[in-house]
Design an enzyme around this catalytic site. Structure first.
Site, PDB file in Angstrom:
ATOM      1  N   HIS A 107      -5.143  -1.824 -30.523  1.00 32.90           N
ATOM      2  CA  HIS A 107      -4.998  -2.636 -29.569  1.00 32.90           C
ATOM      3  C   HIS A 107      -5.158  -1.857 -28.281  1.00 32.90           C
ATOM      4  O   HIS A 107      -5.122  -0.596 -28.187  1.00 32.90           O
ATOM      5  CB  HIS A 107      -3.682  -3.028 -29.142  1.00 32.90           C
ATOM      6  CG  HIS A 107      -2.964  -3.709 -30.360  1.00 32.90           C
ATOM      7  ND1 HIS A 107      -2.284  -3.381 -31.256  1.00 32.90           N
ATOM      8  CD2 HIS A 107      -2.557  -4.991 -30.602  1.00 32.90           C
ATOM      9  CE1 HIS A 107      -2.072  -4.090 -32.156  1.00 32.90           C
ATOM     10  NE2 HIS A 107      -1.650  -5.402 -31.409  1.00 32.90           N
ATOM     11  N   ASP A 110      -2.672   0.553 -27.158  1.00 27.00           N
ATOM     12  CA  ASP A 110      -2.275   1.845 -27.928  1.00 27.00           C
ATOM     13  C   ASP A 110      -3.110   2.810 -27.547  1.00 27.00           C
ATOM     14  O   ASP A 110      -2.595   4.065 -27.891  1.00 27.00           O
ATOM     15  CB  ASP A 110      -2.813   1.281 -29.629  1.00 27.00           C
ATOM     16  CG  ASP A 110      -2.412   0.407 -30.034  1.00 27.00           C
ATOM     17  OD1 ASP A 110      -1.223  -0.356 -29.500  1.00 27.00           O
ATOM     18  OD2 ASP A 110      -2.979  -0.548 -31.151  1.00 27.00           O
ATOM     19  N   GLU A 238      -5.071 -14.284 -36.592  1.00 28.52           N
ATOM     20  CA  GLU A 238      -4.112 -13.880 -37.654  1.00 28.52           C
ATOM     21  C   GLU A 238      -2.675 -14.441 -37.542  1.00 28.52           C
ATOM     22  O   GLU A 238      -2.147 -14.331 -36.441  1.00 28.52           O
ATOM     23  CB  GLU A 238      -3.913 -12.278 -37.164  1.00 28.52           C
ATOM     24  CG  GLU A 238      -2.832 -11.725 -38.367  1.00 28.52           C
ATOM     25  CD  GLU A 238      -2.341 -10.354 -37.832  1.00 28.52           C
ATOM     26  OE1 GLU A 238      -3.342  -9.494 -37.459  1.00 28.52           O
ATOM     27  OE2 GLU A 238      -1.305 -10.029 -38.391  1.00 28.52           O
TER      28      GLU A 238
HETATM   29  C1  XLS Z   1       2.174  -8.231 -35.310  1.00 25.53           C
HETATM   30  C2  XLS Z   1       0.706  -8.311 -35.832  1.00 25.53           C
HETATM   31  C3  XLS Z   1      -0.066  -7.567 -35.017  1.00 25.53           C
HETATM   32  C4  XLS Z   1      -1.570  -8.019 -35.394  1.00 25.53           C
HETATM   33  C5  XLS Z   1      -2.372  -7.171 -34.163  1.00 25.53           C
HETATM   34  O1  XLS Z   1       3.244  -8.673 -36.282  1.00 25.53           O
HETATM   35  O2  XLS Z   1       0.734  -8.094 -37.371  1.00 25.53           O
HETATM   36  O3  XLS Z   1       0.099  -5.984 -35.357  1.00 25.53           O
HETATM   37  O4  XLS Z   1      -2.040  -7.393 -36.536  1.00 25.53           O
HETATM   38  O5  XLS Z   1      -2.036  -7.645 -33.087  1.00 25.53           O
HETATM   39 CA    CA Z   2      -1.044  -7.494 -38.453  1.00 25.73          CA
END
Ligand code: XLS
Ligand code: CA
Ligand code: CA
Length: 446
Positions: A107, A110, A238
């Site tokens: 990210h 990060d 996601e």
């Molecule tokens: C949090 C998510 C996050 C995503 C990326 O639960 O898994 O880490 O993969 O933002």
């Molecule tokens: Ca994730």
């Protein structure tokens, strides 16, 4: 791949991790992951495309609601936040190259600290991106995906793209714009949108339809901007059902597939699926993967596991051979990853405090996926399961069943056939036999 050598060595007790085979007792060696080994005519490393998650491995100190962090990162003493970020980047590249993974994911926040303004944050990000680019060039490590952290800063407490305040949405857009530019600069193969706080806690104060429409519009403008600056990779959404918000709009694979199709986004966006999110949604991981693969929308995988006794996102490293085999069967049957891979979105436990623990965790995850790949390939080559499954549907392969599938039989014709043919036979589903075949093939792995 060259082992990265920065000004300082951060993991001096660990040398290059190598494949030593299943008889090895060396904890810092692979027992099953042999990157160059051919499985079904393709190298293991090219099937698996492992990535390290920057946030869990180099940012998460192990704090929880009951106490502070326990992971003492040596780069934390490097000076101001920017100096720490630079030292952390060196430690990360040392780790990637000693482990021998070809990819990483991060990210924006990060890799570089947020500044006091949009301009300062962008400046910090650009600085770290230029250093990451140099390190990628000298080591051969690549960026699997980039993403923006649109959930940690308090301004996002009511969401980012779904925030009821337009001004917050605009801030989220600034972050995504800068991070898309960073991803293009680093040759990232995908860009991920995880709707961290895109959801709600109470419908009393929420216009759900309006928020979901805003999310779709936001994704569309991000897509257009990315394409305009030359991003050729996949956009990935996601899913996660809950945590941090009570209801998250990207609940699970089925919800996201429906959302993408309803908003005309399914040509550019695929799914990044995480094991622990599927199980939080009440599914098995392979359920969500198969749904996405069937829709032609399986982009990438966040490889981790949850805890069956816990109702939250424990993000543990994978260690279940049945689960990794089922993941790899789906990946093999869709013809392999294209831009995606297996990102270890997983963290070591709070009480795993030795520097080598991060290596041990990844070695375990890579080995269990290598074994899962070999088992998946065996199941496919063996062919019994596929043949039995095909036979289960054989009444649709010809005659009236085939006529139904092609739309040639109406409800009245179906009813007439039922009346004529009488009670159908009982046909066993044979689940236990399928499971026993998987076990016998597991036992034969050498
Ligand atoms: C949090 C998510 C996050 C995503 C990326 O639960 O898994 O880490 O993969 O933002
Ligand atoms: Ca994730
Ligand atoms: Ca997670």
């Amino acid at each position: 791949m060259n082992v990265f050598k920065g000004a300082r060595e951060y993991f001096p007790s660990v040398k290059q991790i190598r494949y030593e085979g299943r008889e090895s007792d060396n904890p810092l060696a692979f027992k099953f992951y042999d990157p160059e080994k051919l499985v079904g005519g393709k190298k293991m490393k090219d099937h698996l495309r492992f990535a390290v998650a920057y946030w869990h491995s180099f940012c998460n100190t192990g704090d929880d609601p009951f106490g502070p962090g326990t992971h003492r990162f040596p780069w934390a003493s490097a000076g101001d936040p920017l100096a720490q970020a630079e030292a952390r980047l060196d430690a990360a590249f040392e780790f990637f190259t000693k482990l021998g993974v070809e990819y990483y994911c991060f990210h924006d926040r990060d890799i570089a600290p947020e500044g006091g303004s949009v301009a300062e944050s962008e400046k910090n990000l650009k600085r770290l991106v230029s250093l990451a680019k140099e390190r990628q060039g000298s080591t051969g490590v690549k960026l699997l995906w980039g993403t923006s952290n649109l959930f940690s800063n308090p301004r996002y407490m009511n969401g980012a793209a779904t925030n009821p305040d337009f001004r917050v949405l605009a801030h989220a857009a600034a972050q995504v714009k800068a991070m898309l530019e960073a991803t293009v600069e680093l040759g990232g193969e995908n860009y991920v949108f995880w709707g961290g706080r895109e959801g709600y806690f109470s419908l009393l104060n929420t216009e759900m339809k309006r928020e979901v429409d805003h999310m779709a519009r936001f994704l569309a403008v991000a897509r257009d901007y990315g394409r305009s600056i030359g991003f050729k990779g996949s956009y990935l959404v996601e899913p996660k059902p809950m945590e941090p918000t009570k209801h998250q709009y990207d609940y699970d694979a089925a919800t996201v597939i429906g959302f993408l199709r309803a908003h005309g986004l399914d040509k550019d966006f695929k799914l990044n699926l995480e094991a622990n999110h599927a199980t939080l949604a009440g599914h098995t991981f392979n359920h969500d993967l198969q749904l996405a693969a069937d829709a032609g929308l399986l982009g990438s995988v966040d490889a981790n596991r949850g805890d069956p006794q816990n109702g939250w996102d424990t993000d543990q490293f994978p260690n279940n051979i049945y689960e990794t085999a089922e993941v790899m069967m789906i990946v093999l049957q869709m013809g392999g990853f294209t831009s995606g891979g297996l990102n270890f979105d997983a963290k070591i436990r709070r009480n795993s405090t030795d520097p080598e623990d991060l290596f041990l965790a990844h070695i375990g995850g890579m080995d269990i996926f290598a074994l899962g790949l070999e088992l998946a390939q065996r199941i496919i080559t063996d062919g019994r399961i596929a043949a039995m499954r095909k036979a289960r549907y054989s009444t649709f392969d010809s005659g009236d069943g085939a006529a139904f599938e092609t739309g040639k039989l109406g409800l009245d014709a179906l009813a007439a056939l039922a009346a004529k043919s009488g009670e159908p036979p009982m046909t066993s589903g044979k689940q236990e036999l399928y499971e026993n075949i998987v076990n016998s093939l597991l036992g034969r792995l050498r």
